[in-house]
Design a protein around this motif. Structure first.
Motif, PDB file in Angstrom:
ATOM      1  N   LYS A  29       0.842  -1.023   0.003  1.00 50.84           N
ATOM      2  CA  LYS A  29      -0.092  -0.150   0.083  1.00 50.84           C
ATOM      3  C   LYS A  29       0.849   1.094  -0.092  1.00 50.84           C
ATOM      4  O   LYS A  29       1.866   1.550   0.992  1.00 50.84           O
ATOM      5  N   ASN A  43       2.308   4.817   0.911  1.00 48.22           N
ATOM      6  CA  ASN A  43       2.297   5.972   1.858  1.00 48.22           C
ATOM      7  C   ASN A  43       1.490   7.036   1.250  1.00 48.22           C
ATOM      8  O   ASN A  43       1.751   7.576   0.162  1.00 48.22           O
ATOM      9  N   LYS A  44       0.876   7.663   2.281  1.00 48.85           N
ATOM     10  CA  LYS A  44       0.079   8.912   2.009  1.00 48.85           C
ATOM     11  C   LYS A  44       1.358   9.979   1.784  1.00 48.85           C
ATOM     12  O   LYS A  44       2.260  10.112   2.453  1.00 48.85           O
TER      13      LYS A  44
END
Length: 803
Positions: A501, A503-504
């Motif tokens: 996923k 990362n922001k």
């Protein structure tokens, strides 16, 4: 007599436009910051825009003179005899597109010489225009014989091939660009006179035909914005609504098989289609017609989720330059026309202006950096028409095409690229693309100057400096690209192999990380801004392996490389034996990114390891040899000459195209009644076709010849005794021009003579298999195949084996 349905359609369009216009002026809720307000100074786009202005535009303008396109207008004006017409009745549009490109360039950089050239050219165009406004050189010059695509009656064949309305659409686009750039009305007046004639002939019912090739719809919308004349907008809507309503027989090829509001899939000629969807968006924005918006939304999902190449190219097949079936995305025979990529940019930008969703910019950016940019060479004077995703050397950029639509389209498109960087909606500022620039934006709350600093697309660091004229409250909407959010494309057509996923993205304001909400792909910062404020962030430039949806059969067992917005490929000049079709790379292989300033005007390469495969005589087992693998940006391929290229890299040996085994045929010198040595080299490449119409590799063909006697010939490297010959025919029936031959015969070289072999088995001519002839053994230094083409078709050959 006006068709009843046309009367009803005309009345409905006029009433609809009147009602909608009564609600006040409408347009896109989001407006672009036009390119003349965005001054790009980066190392990626700025040099390309400069090459277009300084090299490509003058080059194409000169080609329009050399090829007779300008002379067509002189002939229509009666200043030259109407002989030696150019090839296509849409050749007028190339002149209009170049004028549009020059006009755009003049907005950003003055050029007195080019402006004078335009003045002269526009005068010639005006003299070619007939008194009532008609402007179509192929008819107006009154040739001895009309082009077969043209009817004796005006407009009558436009829904088929004449391109009268297509030419007018490009005239309108050029006229508006010229007027906005120079303030001169010389070309605008010509366009208005032509548009008024079309309004008279069509909108008031005299000619119930739809445009065969769309583009006039966007041209009329632009003309409406400049003049405020509602008839132009009404006419654009009329041309859309008449498609598929039964007035004139339609087809999927021209998106006229059903009402435009009932169309939910991308079908037919891809350029026409994307121009139509763009026109529908324009008319919907200007009228508020929600049924148009619903239709193009469904079509967009169909195209992006099922019919788009990883490069953003659209149009999978050369048969009709059209969309293929869902998930049919062949690589070697991909059409992905440059014009279709440009039209795809127009369409996706309009979708963004309607909805404010970054997914449309994600697609647009993919097209810009890959499928569109590959269409022009780095010297600015060579071009691709199709943009395939694999090649065995049969593809090469050309200095010119008889059908030059893609070339002239590039000239008008490149100056407009800065206009896709920013957009605004009242006090909302959208940052869509990343390139170093300085922009001036007028907001309701005051004037704003933005400066962007970045080495994108090679580096992900972005710094945006804000300089409002005073302290002002407004929202900055900063796009976080889908690829930076672990989304290869909208939908599931392609995905990244890595499942981790993302990362922001950390975004700082004045050096301090701040929290933000992500809305439709944009990080939103709504605050009071002051002079000297800075937004900064770094997009993760990871090397991603892309996997295609399992329904895309051509890409199974393969992966593609992408870094940031750039799609990569392997190309021959970077590899042993100039070959890449025989390379296999394991999916888990690690690649490293390395910037090379001296290669292809400065590119970042991806370097890893793989293996090259080769065949052995009398064995199905492949030989493997490890070698370094270098990937370059797809847009840069074919700048070092023709050769092998592949975007989708095999991770399985069975999918590679191994180097041929040293057989009699592979060691032979090839010749024949075909001039292309690249075509002839396909005869002994040991590539096994899947069928007679397999277009995924090279093949020999004699199209457009028919009913002639042709030959192919092997000259051996030494004397051999041979007794068998096998041939696999190329036959692209029912739509193509090649069929299996009328008959064929094998001859061998005896001294200086060619002597027929004594056949022991009959000669067969069958599709989709090897046709084998066995004969009495002969000792010879060469063998020839004599081929008689069918009466009404050509013939082709995939592979020729000699034993």
């Amino acid at each position: 007599m006006l068709h009843y349905k046309s009367k009803a359609l005309f009345a409905g369009v006029v009433l609809s436009i009147s009602n909608l216009m009564a609600q006040g002026n409408k347009d896109y809720p989001i407006q672009p910051v036009t390119f003349n307000h965005v001054h790009v100074n980066d190392q990626f786009w700025a040099p390309r825009i400069e090459v277009n202005a300084e090299i490509t535009i003058p080059y194409v303008l000169q080609k329009c003179r050399e090829t007779g396109r300008v002379d067509n207008f002189l002939k229509a004006a009666g200043k030259k005899p109407p002989t030696n017409l150019t090839e296509y009745p849409f050749d007028d549009s190339d002149v209009f597109k170049v004028i549009e490109g020059v006009s755009y360039s003049l907005q950003t950089k003055t050029n007195a010489s080019l402006e004078r050239s335009l003045d002269t050219l526009i005068q010639i165009i005006g003299e070619a225009q007939e008194p009532d406004g008609y402007l179509y050189t192929f008819r107006s010059m009154k040739p001895e014989k009309l082009h077969p695509w043209i009817s004796q009656k005006r407009w009558e064949k436009d829904s088929d091939l004449s391109h009268e309305l297509y030419n007018s659409g490009h005239l309108f686009e050029a006229a508006v660009a010229h007027y906005l750039s120079t303030g001169k009305k010389s070309l605008l007046n010509i366009a208005i006179k032509n548009a008024d004639l079309i309004v008279k002939d069509f909108l008031y019912g005299k000619a119930p035909y739809f445009p065969g090739h769309q583009v006039i719809e966007t041209g009329l919308s632009r003309l409406y914005r400049v003049t405020g004349k509602k008839d132009y907008l009404a006419l654009a809507k009329y041309f859309l609504d008449i498609r598929g309503n039964g007035v004139v027989k339609g087809s999927e090829y021209s998106q006229s098989h059903k009402l435009v509001t009932d169309q939910h899939e991308g079908v037919g000629h891809a350029v026409r289609a994307a121009y139509m969807y763009t026109g529908m968006a324009d008319v919907a924005a200007l009228t508020g017609d929600q049924s148009y918006i619903n239709a193009i939304g469904k079509i967009w999902s169909d195209v992006v989720y099922k019919k788009m190449y990883l490069t953003g190219g659209i149009g999978a097949t050369g048969a009709g330059e059209a969309f293929g079936a869902a998930y049919h995305l062949p690589n070697m025979s991909a059409y992905a026309e440059t014009c279709a990529s440009i039209a795809n940019v127009y369409w996706n930008n309009r979708m963004f202006l309607l909805h404010g969703d970054a997914k449309y910019i994600d697609v647009m950016e993919r097209v810009l950096y890959n499928g569109m940019l590959s269409g022009i060479a780095q010297d600015g004077k060579k071009f691709f028409y199709p943009n395939p995703l694999a090649s065995m050397g049969q593809h090469q950029r050309s200095a010119w095409f008889g059908c030059a639509c893609c070339i002239s389209n590039v000239t008008r498109f490149m100056p407009s690229v800065p206009g896709y960087v920013y957009a605004q909606d009242k006090n909302n500022v959208y940052v869509n693309l990343y390139m170093s620039n300085k922009a001036d934006i007028q907001l309701p709350s005051g004037k704003l100057t933005l400066s962007q600093e970045t080495a994108y697309p090679w580096k992900g660091d972005v710094k945006i400096s804000l300089n409002p004229v005073k302290q002002m409250a407004f929202a900055m909407r900063v796009r976080i690209p889908g690829w930076a959010r672990d989304e290869a494309v909208p939908g599931d057509l392609y995905r990244f192999a890595s499942l981790q996923k993302a990362n922001k993205i950390v975004i700082a304001v004045n050096g301090k990380p701040v929290d933000y909400q992500l809305e439709k792909g944009y990080a939103v910062f709504n605050r009071t801004w002051k002079k000297g404020d800075v937004i900064s962030f770094e997009l993760p430039m990871e090397i991603e392996k892309v996997i295609a949806n399992e329904k895309v059969k051509d890409d199974q067992g393969r992966f593609a490389l992408q870094r940031g917005p750039i799609v990569y490929c392997l190309e021959g000049p970077d590899h042993a034996d100039q070959a890449v079709q025989n390379i296999v790379v394991e999916e888990q292989t690690n690649f490293t990114a390395n910037y090379n300033p001296s290669l292809l005007n400065g590119i970042l390469t991806l370097d890893g390891k793989g293996s090259a495969t080769s065949r052995q005589v009398n064995s199905n087992q492949l030989l493997k040899k490890e070698l370094p693998v270098k990937a370059i940006p797809y847009y840069a391929w074919n700048n070092r000459g023709p050769g092998e290229m592949v975007v989708w890299i095999p991770s399985q040996e069975s999918l590679s195209r191994p180097k041929p085994a040293p057989t009699i045929a592979s060691k032979s010198k090839i010749s024949g009644s075909v001039s292309s040595q690249r075509m002839l080299s396909s005869l002994n490449d040991q590539f096994e076709p899947s069928s007679s119409e397999d277009k995924s590799a090279l093949y020999v063909h004699w199209w457009p010849k028919k009913n002639t006697e042709e030959f192919i010939e092997y000259t051996f490297d030494q004397e051999y005794t041979i007794s068998e010959s096998k041939v696999y025919w190329y036959d692209d029936s029912p739509f193509g021009g090649c069929r299996i031959p009328a008959n064929w015969e094998v001859l061998y070289k005896q001294g200086n003579d060619w002597v027929p072999v004594k056949a022991l088995t009959p000669y067969e001519t069958t599709k989709d298999k090897y046709n084998t002839i066995q004969f009495e053994p002969v000792k010879t230094t060469g063998v020839r195949m004599k081929i008689k083409l069918p009466v009404n078709h050509a013939t082709g050959v995939h592979e020729w084996i000699v034993k």
